[in-house]
Design a protein around this motif. Structure first.
Motif, PDB file in Angstrom:
ATOM      1  N   THR A  87       1.157   4.064  -3.149  1.00  0.00           N
ATOM      2  CA  THR A  87       0.334   5.488  -2.637  1.00  0.00           C
ATOM      3  C   THR A  87       1.309   6.719  -3.101  1.00  0.00           C
ATOM      4  OG1 THR A  87      -0.429   5.054  -0.811  1.00  0.00           O
ATOM      5  CG2 THR A  87      -0.015   7.201  -0.990  1.00  0.00           C
TER       6      THR A  87
ATOM      7  N   SER B 233       1.898   6.523  -6.707  1.00  0.00           N
ATOM      8  CA  SER B 233       0.675   7.727  -7.416  1.00  0.00           C
ATOM      9  C   SER B 233       0.740   9.565  -6.915  1.00  0.00           C
ATOM     10  CB  SER B 233      -0.813   7.241  -6.769  1.00  0.00           C
ATOM     11  OG  SER B 233      -0.591   5.851  -7.012  1.00  0.00           O
ATOM     12  N   ARG B 234       1.670   9.005  -6.048  1.00  0.00           N
ATOM     13  CA  ARG B 234       1.546  10.858  -5.043  1.00  0.00           C
ATOM     14  C   ARG B 234       2.789  11.300  -6.373  1.00  0.00           C
ATOM     15  NH1 ARG B 234       3.985   9.712  -0.807  1.00  0.00           N
ATOM     16  NH2 ARG B 234       5.692  10.602  -1.140  1.00  0.00           N
TER      17      ARG B 234
ATOM     18  N   GLU C 191       0.866  -1.436   0.339  1.00  0.00           N
ATOM     19  CA  GLU C 191      -0.223  -0.149   0.234  1.00  0.00           C
ATOM     20  C   GLU C 191       0.668   1.061  -0.243  1.00  0.00           C
ATOM     21  OE1 GLU C 191      -2.390  -0.204   3.429  1.00  0.00           O
ATOM     22  OE2 GLU C 191      -4.648  -1.513   2.258  1.00  0.00           O
ATOM     23  N   ALA C 192       1.937   1.654   0.416  1.00  0.00           N
ATOM     24  CA  ALA C 192       3.149   2.883   0.985  1.00  0.00           C
ATOM     25  C   ALA C 192       3.527   2.606  -0.653  1.00  0.00           C
ATOM     26  CB  ALA C 192       3.606   2.183   2.073  1.00  0.00           C
TER      27      ALA C 192
END
Length: 250
Positions: A159, A162-163, A155-156
């Protein structure tokens, strides 16, 4: 004309002419003609029965629009716009003539480029090197590999990818906006952090594409850019003018 109606490809100025050998959708391709009066004309053909979005017909529709755009401004219709008959179409054109002329003037000499930005998928090394949270979770997995730790790490990473892509997309948007006549956001697309279209002077097409490719090369560890164009200017016409109305008339 067949009972299936009149298939509408585009609206063009009355002074414009069809390119030689122009053909439209259907199998075999339907002959194309002009319909209208006053200062605008619709580019039409007989609508084929049981029209569906086959690749053959989608490509024929777009190819015709691109050929037309080489002769002057074009107000493109979305695929599948069908008028009941030529009289209904003429009435609609006359009623909206002023609006169509204004749109044609705005699109004169321009093309559309669509740009989509996605997270870079081959950037794990850069993410680990630059993202403290990812490094910490990766060390936790190494020390104590279990399901929950792997989920947190995944998940990290997602994220962070995407960021980083969204940040790069925002930077690119700031750089490209001054190079375009207008910018139109597109609908959300799964997996994309940016979907936007640019109205660009036809003479600046090569320079615009070069700017995008240069940015992509410099930010390949952050974002994957996909550019399409030159395209018909779908995103810069009034929505009701490029889609069928309830009565099927533009």
């Amino acid at each position: 004309m067949t009972s299936s109606g009149v298939y509408v490809y585009a609206i063009i100025p009355a002074k414009a002419a069809l390119p030689p050998g122009t053909a439209g959708v259907g199998g075999p391709p339907a002959p194309v003609r002009l319909v209208g009066e006053g200062k605008v004309r619709a580019v039409v053909s007989d609508a084929p029965p049981q029209l569906r979005a086959r690749r053959r017909d989608l490509m024929a529709h777009q190819d015709l629009l691109l050929r037309l755009s080489g002769n002057g401004p074009v107000l493109p219709m979305r695929f599948g716009v069908i008028a009941p008959d030529e009289d209904s179409l003429r009435h609609s054109l006359g009623r909206s003539q002023a609006e169509h002329l204004a749109t044609l003037a705005r699109l004169d000499g321009a093309v559309e480029f669509n740009l989509k930005a996605l997270p870079a998928q081959d950037a794990l090394a850069a993410v680990v090197a630059e993202e403290k949270t990812v490094r910490r979770l990766r060390e936790e997995v190494r020390r104590r590999p279990d399901y929950e730790a792997n989920v947190r790490l995944g998940e990290a990473v997602a994220t962070a990818l995407s960021r980083r892509a969204a940040d790069a997309g925002a930077k690119l948007l700031r750089e490209l906006t001054p190079k375009a006549r207008a910018v139109a956001p597109g609908p959300d697309v799964h997996g994309c952090v940016l979907n936007v279209s640019f109205l660009v002077d036809r003479g600046e097409s090569d320079a615009f594409g070069t700017a995008v490719r240069r940015f992509a090369d410099a930010h390949r560890e952050r974002v994957d850019l996909r550019i399409a164009g030159p395209l018909p200017c779908y995103s810069f016409v009034p929505s009701r003018a490029s889609r069928p109305s309830a009565a099927g008339v533009v």
